[in-house]
Design a protein around this motif. Structure first.
Motif, PDB file in Angstrom:
ATOM      1  N   ASN A  17       0.720  -1.220   0.154  1.00  0.00           N
ATOM      2  CA  ASN A  17      -0.007  -0.016   0.018  1.00  0.00           C
ATOM      3  C   ASN A  17       0.954   1.191  -0.180  1.00  0.00           C
ATOM      4  N   THR A  18       0.863   1.826  -1.115  1.00  0.00           N
ATOM      5  CA  THR A  18       1.771   3.104  -1.143  1.00  0.00           C
ATOM      6  C   THR A  18       0.875   4.304  -1.816  1.00  0.00           C
ATOM      7  N   ASN A  19       1.422   5.624  -1.629  1.00  0.00           N
ATOM      8  CA  ASN A  19       0.586   6.889  -1.993  1.00  0.00           C
ATOM      9  C   ASN A  19       0.631   7.055  -3.429  1.00  0.00           C
ATOM     10  N   SER A  20       1.588   6.203  -4.172  1.00  0.00           N
ATOM     11  CA  SER A  20       1.708   6.368  -5.731  1.00  0.00           C
ATOM     12  C   SER A  20       0.933   5.778  -6.391  1.00  0.00           C
ATOM     13  N   PHE A  25       4.853  -3.853  -5.392  1.00  0.00           N
ATOM     14  CA  PHE A  25       5.007  -5.160  -4.759  1.00  0.00           C
ATOM     15  C   PHE A  25       6.200  -5.385  -3.780  1.00  0.00           C
ATOM     16  N   ALA A  26       6.043  -6.151  -2.916  1.00  0.00           N
ATOM     17  CA  ALA A  26       7.138  -6.436  -2.028  1.00  0.00           C
ATOM     18  C   ALA A  26       7.882  -7.833  -2.576  1.00  0.00           C
ATOM     19  N   ILE A  27       8.863  -8.125  -3.159  1.00  0.00           N
ATOM     20  CA  ILE A  27       9.416  -9.582  -3.531  1.00  0.00           C
ATOM     21  C   ILE A  27      10.353  -9.836  -2.290  1.00  0.00           C
ATOM     22  N   TRP A  28      10.576 -11.012  -2.021  1.00  0.00           N
ATOM     23  CA  TRP A  28      11.469 -11.530  -1.176  1.00  0.00           C
ATOM     24  C   TRP A  28      11.543 -12.985  -1.113  1.00  0.00           C
ATOM     25  N   VAL A  29      12.842 -13.503  -0.609  1.00  0.00           N
ATOM     26  CA  VAL A  29      13.001 -14.742  -0.776  1.00  0.00           C
ATOM     27  C   VAL A  29      12.644 -15.447   0.748  1.00  0.00           C
ATOM     28  N   LEU A  30      11.708 -16.437   0.502  1.00  0.00           N
ATOM     29  CA  LEU A  30      11.309 -17.201   2.040  1.00  0.00           C
ATOM     30  C   LEU A  30      12.382 -18.345   2.363  1.00  0.00           C
ATOM     31  N   LYS A  31      13.050 -18.930   1.320  1.00  0.00           N
ATOM     32  CA  LYS A  31      13.783 -19.951   1.776  1.00  0.00           C
ATOM     33  C   LYS A  31      14.790 -19.888   0.616  1.00  0.00           C
ATOM     34  N   TYR A  34      21.350 -20.938   1.016  1.00  0.00           N
ATOM     35  CA  TYR A  34      22.542 -20.506   1.816  1.00  0.00           C
ATOM     36  C   TYR A  34      22.134 -19.060   2.515  1.00  0.00           C
ATOM     37  N   PRO A  35      22.872 -18.917   3.531  1.00  0.00           N
ATOM     38  CA  PRO A  35      22.058 -17.861   4.546  1.00  0.00           C
ATOM     39  C   PRO A  35      22.288 -16.411   3.745  1.00  0.00           C
ATOM     40  N   GLY A  36      23.039 -16.052   2.774  1.00  0.00           N
ATOM     41  CA  GLY A  36      23.194 -14.725   2.208  1.00  0.00           C
ATOM     42  C   GLY A  36      22.156 -14.788   0.934  1.00  0.00           C
ATOM     43  N   GLY A  37      21.199 -15.593   0.779  1.00  0.00           N
ATOM     44  CA  GLY A  37      20.224 -15.603  -0.236  1.00  0.00           C
ATOM     45  C   GLY A  37      18.936 -14.863   0.161  1.00  0.00           C
ATOM     46  N   TYR A  38      18.798 -14.390   1.244  1.00  0.00           N
ATOM     47  CA  TYR A  38      17.393 -13.914   1.793  1.00  0.00           C
ATOM     48  C   TYR A  38      17.410 -12.375   1.392  1.00  0.00           C
ATOM     49  N   VAL A  39      16.775 -12.023   0.495  1.00  0.00           N
ATOM     50  CA  VAL A  39      16.644 -10.575   0.121  1.00  0.00           C
ATOM     51  C   VAL A  39      15.121 -10.013   0.224  1.00  0.00           C
ATOM     52  N   HIS A  40      15.022  -8.753   0.246  1.00  0.00           N
ATOM     53  CA  HIS A  40      13.768  -8.251   0.378  1.00  0.00           C
ATOM     54  C   HIS A  40      13.551  -6.915  -0.223  1.00  0.00           C
ATOM     55  N   TYR A  41      12.593  -6.665  -1.269  1.00  0.00           N
ATOM     56  CA  TYR A  41      12.942  -5.258  -1.807  1.00  0.00           C
ATOM     57  C   TYR A  41      11.539  -5.047  -2.498  1.00  0.00           C
ATOM     58  N   ASP A  42      11.479  -3.513  -2.764  1.00  0.00           N
ATOM     59  CA  ASP A  42      10.140  -2.966  -3.277  1.00  0.00           C
ATOM     60  C   ASP A  42      10.323  -2.871  -4.807  1.00  0.00           C
ATOM     61  N   CYS A  43       9.306  -3.366  -5.475  1.00  0.00           N
ATOM     62  CA  CYS A  43       9.240  -3.367  -7.000  1.00  0.00           C
ATOM     63  C   CYS A  43       7.889  -3.002  -7.477  1.00  0.00           C
ATOM     64  N   PRO A  44       8.241  -1.754  -8.357  1.00  0.00           N
ATOM     65  CA  PRO A  44       6.844  -1.303  -8.825  1.00  0.00           C
ATOM     66  C   PRO A  44       6.524  -2.073 -10.220  1.00  0.00           C
ATOM     67  N   TRP A  45       5.466  -2.149 -10.362  1.00  0.00           N
ATOM     68  CA  TRP A  45       4.806  -2.668 -11.534  1.00  0.00           C
ATOM     69  C   TRP A  45       4.857  -2.069 -12.872  1.00  0.00           C
ATOM     70  N   PRO A  46       5.482  -2.401 -13.763  1.00  0.00           N
ATOM     71  CA  PRO A  46       5.564  -1.323 -14.975  1.00  0.00           C
ATOM     72  C   PRO A  46       4.381  -1.389 -15.877  1.00  0.00           C
ATOM     73  N   ASP A  47       4.285  -0.130 -16.418  1.00  0.00           N
ATOM     74  CA  ASP A  47       2.977  -0.392 -17.413  1.00  0.00           C
ATOM     75  C   ASP A  47       3.224  -1.138 -18.809  1.00  0.00           C
ATOM     76  N   SER A  48       4.487  -1.257 -18.891  1.00  0.00           N
ATOM     77  CA  SER A  48       4.855  -2.019 -20.129  1.00  0.00           C
ATOM     78  C   SER A  48       4.633  -3.581 -20.146  1.00  0.00           C
ATOM     79  N   LEU A  49       4.549  -3.904 -18.855  1.00  0.00           N
ATOM     80  CA  LEU A  49       4.228  -5.444 -18.549  1.00  0.00           C
ATOM     81  C   LEU A  49       2.765  -5.579 -18.373  1.00  0.00           C
ATOM     82  N   THR A  50       1.971  -4.514 -18.066  1.00  0.00           N
ATOM     83  CA  THR A  50       0.482  -4.499 -18.174  1.00  0.00           C
ATOM     84  C   THR A  50       0.061  -4.556 -19.719  1.00  0.00           C
TER      85      THR A  50
END
Length: 551
Positions: A17-20, A25-31, A34-50
């Motif tokens: 939920n953003t003001n934009s 979307f939040a994209i993150w690694v659940l499993k 290896y320990p360093g493989g867990y990442v979490h980041y915010d990714c906007p959905w592009p119009d080109s993909l729509t």
């Protein structure tokens, strides 16, 4: 790590939920493996993909595009100018280009810069273990479920995520009941259920309708039984049998009573159904629906491992006021309640395509493949038959419980390496006792017990070779009784390794890589490298009687 465990990278997508005005979307690694493989980041959905998704939907889907994905007029005009085929372009080439474009854009969006490194490292770990990488995708926005994520590919010319032989792809959900303890089976035991078909005229009780359904059931049962193929052409030394029981338009109580006998590991439903909040409804017969939640409970109690739905609604979310309802699809509900694996359809599939897929899928299961690997093999069958520009191979959607290792039939690696008795007196046929002997170290001999030897660097192998060029699971040598084909029994070598196996012939050392070759007594082998130790393969004839003595 056991033979059945393979490295797993599990990824989740959830709306933010953003003001934009743009969707984030939040994209993150659940499993990750290896320990360093867990990442979490915010990714906007592009119009080109729509835009690409809308063009795909208009070309391939019979369902209306949800209003949430509708473009503004200016964006829609731009999409059409980019994606509408030119007059010089054939429909086939346009559809193939559109499918590839959507697959590339989905990959680029999901595996962004942060996740790309985690994917590459996980893939490297899997390759180092000489194992595939299992990728599971959890989609927590119901509007994204309808997208063909199975199309994702990293770049042109590379296999899609669901067809890459080094990957095992499925969807999942972490909102689950614990997976019950169940043993892998030795055979395919299928309950085939034919429900109501709205396009068939007449009442279910009418004789002509029942006769037609019985013919359909017989045809489906024949497709589901790969026993003849197993006996005539399988590479397995221990083929898997298959048994199919059929119910035609049963009442819910009849279906539940049959399932609760506990005789089945696969539930197969062909017939009509509708989307609903509780996992949809199976229309077994007129006026007697069964909800997805009710079915889930009985499948779990009956310890059914795999549920397959030859219906266009199994992997679709229910909708209310134009909005998709979270976790409402039949596949998600069944997984939520603890069913290990569910295969449904993302959209309508023709009978011919469905039968082709089902036949290849059950044959792959009978070859002791994991469920996610068997689905990939069956997809490849659809891709081969119906070509790349047809979406049939993208329609099956596999969901797997996050605690499930994918095994329906016990893998060959776990079976007792013992040849079965085949006569009432207990006398076995004439077989061959074989062994490997080191030519570098005197008096080192490894017998091939029971007709199977596994070779590799891992301690679970029958012959462990601690050399850096030998893979964890490098190769296997196995006995095959070919007397039924008019040939004498023989031993074969099957290579699984990264660097191959060297075999010395009259033409010198020849490399065998991901192949199967027949072994003759006296042949020389090196596993992985010409610098490795030299082993001689040898055979001597023997016969076992019911007294246990050698003759």
């Amino acid at each position: 790590m056991s033979w059945s465990e393979i490295p797993c990278l599990s990824i989740a997508i959830a709306p933010l939920n953003t003001n934009s005005d743009a969707k984030h979307f939040a994209i993150w690694v659940l499993k990750a493996p290896y320990p360093g493989g867990y990442v979490h980041y915010d990714c906007p959905w592009p119009d080109s993909l729509t835009q690409t998704w809308q063009a795909w939907h208009q070309l391939f889907s019979l369902q209306p595009l949800p209003s949430v994905w509708n473009l503004q007029p200016s964006s829609q005009d731009n999409a059409l100018s980019l994606l509408t085929p030119s007059s010089s372009q054939s429909p086939a080439s346009y559809s193939a280009r559109l499918m590839q474009q959507l697959g590339l854009q989905l990959w680029q969006w999901l595996f962004g810069e942060a996740l790309q490194n985690s994917y590459a490292q996980s893939m490297g770990i899997a390759m180092g273990q000489d194992r595939p990488l299992r990728i599971q995708l959890e989609i927590r926005d119901p509007e994204l479920i309808a997208l063909p994520w199975e199309l994702m590919q990293p770049r042109p010319g590379k296999p899609t995520i669901c067809l890459n032989p080094q990957l095992r792809f499925s969807r999942t959900t972490s909102d689950v009941d614990p997976l019950g303890i169940r043993c892998t089976a030795q055979s395919l035991k299928i309950l085939l259920v034919l429900g109501e078909e709205v396009e068939t005229p007449g009442h279910p009780s009418q004789p002509e309708n029942r006769l037609q359904l019985q013919k359909e059931a017989n045809a489906l049962a024949q497709v589901l039984e790969p026993s003849d193929r197993n006996r005539q052409g399988s590479d397995n030394i221990l083929p898997v049998s298959c048994h199919v029981d059929t119910l035609i338009q049963p009442t819910p109580s009849e279906l539940i009573e049959t399932l609760e006998t506990g005789n089945y590991n696969i539930f197969f439903y062909a017939g009509h159904g509708i989307c609903a909040p509780a996992g949809g409804q199976l229309l077994l017969r007129s006026g007697t629906p069964l909800s997805g939640t009710e079915l889930a409970q009985v499948l779990v109690r009956s310890e059914v491992t795999l549920a397959v739905f030859n219906a266009c609604w199994g992997a679709q979310s229910d909708r209310q006021n134009g909005q998709a309802i979270p976790r409402s699809s039949l596949a998600e509900v069944l997984i939520h309640h603890g069913v290990p694996a569910v295969l449904g359809m993302r959209d309508s599939i023709t009978d011919e395509e469905a039968l082709s897929f089902i036949q290849a899928f059950t044959s792959a299961l009978a070859d002791r493949m994991s469920i996610d690997r068997a689905v990939a093999v069956a997809r490849q069958q659809l891709l081969t038959v119906y070509k790349f520009n047809q979406p049939a191979w993208t329609l099956p959607v596999l969901y797997m419980h996050p605690q499930f290792n994918g095994e329906l039939i016990q893998p060959l690696d776990y079976l007792e390496t013992e040849l079965p008795e085949n006569t009432p007196s207990g006398i076995r046929p004439l077989i061959s006792l074989a062994y490997l002997r080191s030519l570098d170290v005197s008096n080192q001999v490894w017998p091939i017990r029971g007709g199977l030897m596994r070779v590799g660097r891992r301690s679970q192998n029958d012959l462990v070779i601690q050399e850096r060029w030998v893979s964890q699971r490098h190769a296997e040598i196995f006995y095959r009784d070919m007397s039924g084909t008019g040939s004498v029994p023989a031993y074969f070598l099957r290579d699984f390794s990264r660097y191959g196996t060297l075999i010395k012939s009259s033409n010198g050392w020849q490399k065998v890589h991901h192949q199967e070759v027949k072994l003759e007594s006296g042949i020389l082998l090196k596993f992985g490298s010409s610098q490795g130790q030299t082993l001689e393969f040898a055979i001597e004839e023997w016969q076992t009687h019911d007294t246990g003595e050698k003759g």
